[in-house]
Scaffold this motif. Structure first.
Motif, PDB file in Angstrom:
ATOM      1  N   THR A  55      -0.929   4.095  -2.636  1.00 51.74           N
ATOM      2  CA  THR A  55       0.429   4.127  -3.169  1.00 51.74           C
ATOM      3  C   THR A  55       1.476   4.350  -2.079  1.00 51.74           C
ATOM      4  O   THR A  55       1.154   4.724  -0.947  1.00 51.74           O
ATOM      5  CB  THR A  55       0.560   5.257  -4.207  1.00 51.74           C
ATOM      6  OG1 THR A  55       0.400   6.515  -3.525  1.00 51.74           O
ATOM      7  CG2 THR A  55      -0.475   5.124  -5.326  1.00 51.74           C
ATOM      8  N   LYS A  56       2.727   4.152  -2.454  1.00 57.49           N
ATOM      9  CA  LYS A  56       3.837   4.456  -1.544  1.00 57.49           C
ATOM     10  C   LYS A  56       3.823   5.950  -1.187  1.00 57.49           C
ATOM     11  O   LYS A  56       4.130   6.326  -0.064  1.00 57.49           O
ATOM     12  CB  LYS A  56       5.181   4.086  -2.178  1.00 57.49           C
ATOM     13  CG  LYS A  56       5.480   2.615  -2.161  1.00 57.49           C
ATOM     14  CD  LYS A  56       5.884   2.206  -0.776  1.00 57.49           C
ATOM     15  CE  LYS A  56       6.467   0.810  -0.770  1.00 57.49           C
ATOM     16  NZ  LYS A  56       6.806   0.369   0.582  1.00 57.49           N
ATOM     17  N   ASP A  57       3.454   6.782  -2.167  1.00 62.95           N
ATOM     18  CA  ASP A  57       3.345   8.213  -1.915  1.00 62.95           C
ATOM     19  C   ASP A  57       2.262   8.497  -0.865  1.00 62.95           C
ATOM     20  O   ASP A  57       2.465   9.316   0.032  1.00 62.95           O
ATOM     21  CB  ASP A  57       3.043   8.963  -3.218  1.00 62.95           C
ATOM     22  CG  ASP A  57       3.084  10.456  -3.038  1.00 62.95           C
ATOM     23  OD1 ASP A  57       4.127  10.983  -2.589  1.00 62.95           O
ATOM     24  OD2 ASP A  57       2.059  11.114  -3.332  1.00 62.95           O
ATOM     25  N   ASP A  58       1.126   7.802  -0.983  1.00 60.62           N
ATOM     26  CA  ASP A  58       0.070   7.944   0.022  1.00 60.62           C
ATOM     27  C   ASP A  58       0.608   7.579   1.401  1.00 60.62           C
ATOM     28  O   ASP A  58       0.354   8.276   2.389  1.00 60.62           O
ATOM     29  CB  ASP A  58      -1.125   7.029  -0.300  1.00 60.62           C
ATOM     30  CG  ASP A  58      -1.869   7.445  -1.549  1.00 60.62           C
ATOM     31  OD1 ASP A  58      -1.884   8.643  -1.885  1.00 60.62           O
ATOM     32  OD2 ASP A  58      -2.455   6.545  -2.193  1.00 60.62           O
ATOM     33  N   ILE A  80      -0.248   0.046   5.899  1.00 59.86           N
ATOM     34  CA  ILE A  80      -1.463   0.202   5.100  1.00 59.86           C
ATOM     35  C   ILE A  80      -1.164  -0.130   3.641  1.00 59.86           C
ATOM     36  O   ILE A  80      -1.962  -0.781   2.969  1.00 59.86           O
ATOM     37  CB  ILE A  80      -2.023   1.633   5.239  1.00 59.86           C
ATOM     38  CG1 ILE A  80      -2.487   1.855   6.671  1.00 59.86           C
ATOM     39  CG2 ILE A  80      -3.164   1.873   4.255  1.00 59.86           C
ATOM     40  CD1 ILE A  80      -2.849   3.294   6.987  1.00 59.86           C
ATOM     41  N   TYR A  81       0.005   0.289   3.163  1.00 51.10           N
ATOM     42  CA  TYR A  81       0.380   0.006   1.772  1.00 51.10           C
ATOM     43  C   TYR A  81       0.430  -1.501   1.512  1.00 51.10           C
ATOM     44  O   TYR A  81      -0.201  -1.998   0.568  1.00 51.10           O
ATOM     45  CB  TYR A  81       1.723   0.651   1.438  1.00 51.10           C
ATOM     46  CG  TYR A  81       2.228   0.258   0.072  1.00 51.10           C
ATOM     47  CD1 TYR A  81       1.727   0.877  -1.071  1.00 51.10           C
ATOM     48  CD2 TYR A  81       3.167  -0.756  -0.080  1.00 51.10           C
ATOM     49  CE1 TYR A  81       2.163   0.500  -2.327  1.00 51.10           C
ATOM     50  CE2 TYR A  81       3.605  -1.134  -1.326  1.00 51.10           C
ATOM     51  CZ  TYR A  81       3.107  -0.509  -2.459  1.00 51.10           C
ATOM     52  OH  TYR A  81       3.529  -0.889  -3.701  1.00 51.10           O
ATOM     53  N   ASP A  82       1.170  -2.242   2.328  1.00 47.61           N
ATOM     54  CA  ASP A  82       1.302  -3.684   2.120  1.00 47.61           C
ATOM     55  C   ASP A  82      -0.036  -4.402   2.246  1.00 47.61           C
ATOM     56  O   ASP A  82      -0.368  -5.278   1.446  1.00 47.61           O
ATOM     57  CB  ASP A  82       2.296  -4.287   3.110  1.00 47.61           C
ATOM     58  CG  ASP A  82       3.724  -3.866   2.847  1.00 47.61           C
ATOM     59  OD1 ASP A  82       4.030  -3.432   1.713  1.00 47.61           O
ATOM     60  OD2 ASP A  82       4.543  -3.947   3.781  1.00 47.61           O
ATOM     61  N   GLY A  83      -0.805  -4.032   3.254  1.00 51.94           N
ATOM     62  CA  GLY A  83      -2.097  -4.667   3.461  1.00 51.94           C
ATOM     63  C   GLY A  83      -3.061  -4.400   2.319  1.00 51.94           C
ATOM     64  O   GLY A  83      -3.715  -5.307   1.815  1.00 51.94           O
ATOM     65  N   THR A  84      -3.126  -3.150   1.902  1.00 52.31           N
ATOM     66  CA  THR A  84      -4.035  -2.784   0.814  1.00 52.31           C
ATOM     67  C   THR A  84      -3.622  -3.437  -0.495  1.00 52.31           C
ATOM     68  O   THR A  84      -4.460  -3.930  -1.242  1.00 52.31           O
ATOM     69  CB  THR A  84      -4.096  -1.251   0.659  1.00 52.31           C
ATOM     70  OG1 THR A  84      -4.524  -0.682   1.901  1.00 52.31           O
ATOM     71  CG2 THR A  84      -5.056  -0.840  -0.442  1.00 52.31           C
ATOM     72  N   THR A  85      -2.327  -3.488  -0.752  1.00 55.50           N
ATOM     73  CA  THR A  85      -1.828  -4.122  -1.975  1.00 55.50           C
ATOM     74  C   THR A  85      -2.197  -5.601  -2.017  1.00 55.50           C
ATOM     75  O   THR A  85      -2.628  -6.113  -3.058  1.00 55.50           O
ATOM     76  CB  THR A  85      -0.303  -3.941  -2.087  1.00 55.50           C
ATOM     77  OG1 THR A  85      -0.010  -2.544  -2.126  1.00 55.50           O
ATOM     78  CG2 THR A  85       0.250  -4.596  -3.338  1.00 55.50           C
ATOM     79  N   SER A  86      -2.056  -6.290  -0.900  1.00 57.18           N
ATOM     80  CA  SER A  86      -2.380  -7.723  -0.876  1.00 57.18           C
ATOM     81  C   SER A  86      -3.880  -7.954  -1.060  1.00 57.18           C
ATOM     82  O   SER A  86      -4.293  -8.883  -1.755  1.00 57.18           O
ATOM     83  CB  SER A  86      -1.871  -8.388   0.400  1.00 57.18           C
ATOM     84  OG  SER A  86      -2.560  -7.930   1.529  1.00 57.18           O
ATOM     85  N   LEU A  87      -4.704  -7.107  -0.458  1.00 57.82           N
ATOM     86  CA  LEU A  87      -6.154  -7.236  -0.634  1.00 57.82           C
ATOM     87  C   LEU A  87      -6.562  -6.933  -2.070  1.00 57.82           C
ATOM     88  O   LEU A  87      -7.380  -7.646  -2.660  1.00 57.82           O
ATOM     89  CB  LEU A  87      -6.896  -6.304   0.320  1.00 57.82           C
ATOM     90  CG  LEU A  87      -6.758  -6.604   1.810  1.00 57.82           C
ATOM     91  CD1 LEU A  87      -7.468  -5.534   2.625  1.00 57.82           C
ATOM     92  CD2 LEU A  87      -7.286  -7.984   2.152  1.00 57.82           C
ATOM     93  N   ARG A  88      -5.986  -5.876  -2.648  1.00 56.83           N
ATOM     94  CA  ARG A  88      -6.320  -5.510  -4.029  1.00 56.83           C
ATOM     95  C   ARG A  88      -5.950  -6.629  -4.988  1.00 56.83           C
ATOM     96  O   ARG A  88      -6.714  -6.960  -5.901  1.00 56.83           O
ATOM     97  CB  ARG A  88      -5.632  -4.201  -4.425  1.00 56.83           C
ATOM     98  CG  ARG A  88      -6.091  -3.701  -5.812  1.00 56.83           C
ATOM     99  CD  ARG A  88      -5.440  -2.395  -6.224  1.00 56.83           C
ATOM    100  NE  ARG A  88      -4.018  -2.573  -6.428  1.00 56.83           N
ATOM    101  CZ  ARG A  88      -3.068  -2.007  -5.691  1.00 56.83           C
ATOM    102  NH1 ARG A  88      -3.379  -1.201  -4.701  1.00 56.83           N
ATOM    103  NH2 ARG A  88      -1.797  -2.223  -5.945  1.00 56.83           N
TER     104      ARG A  88
END
Length: 100
Positions: A55-58, A80-88
């Motif tokens: 999350t953005k909070d993370d 990390i947020y943008d990368g993880t979001t795109s992978l998810r």
């Protein structure tokens, strides 16, 4: 990853670039987290989806992600947020393909 996934994506209202990006992202997840089909068989992929939740909070609290996937973009590092979001997003689409 099932080879029919690309045919499934091409039937969706997505550009060719997005189709290629989804396949590339799924392959990247498999490289670091294991075969998507095995994750799907285990629990419909829910444990992997949890690992790919950041999350953005993370991000603001500089927490480490639960996954082990590194991010390097063409113009430096992605967040990390943008990368993880795109992978998810790509992995969720793959699991939706598997559920049909």
């Amino acid at each position: 990853m099932n080879n029919q996934f690309s045919m499934y994506l091409e039937k969706l209202p997505l550009s060719q670039r997005v189709v290629k990006d989804y396949i590339s992202r799924c392959r990247k997840v498999e490289k670091y987290e294991g075969d998507l089909d095995i994750h799907f068989k285990h629990n419909k992929g829910q444990s992997l989806i949890r690992k790919l939740t950041y999350t953005k909070d993370d991000e603001q609290k500089c927490r480490e992600p639960l996954h082990s996937i590194p991010f390097e973009g063409k113009k430096g590092y992605k967040t990390i947020y943008d990368g993880t979001t795109s992978l998810r997003s790509a992995v969720k689409t793959y699991f939706e393909f598997k559920m049909r």
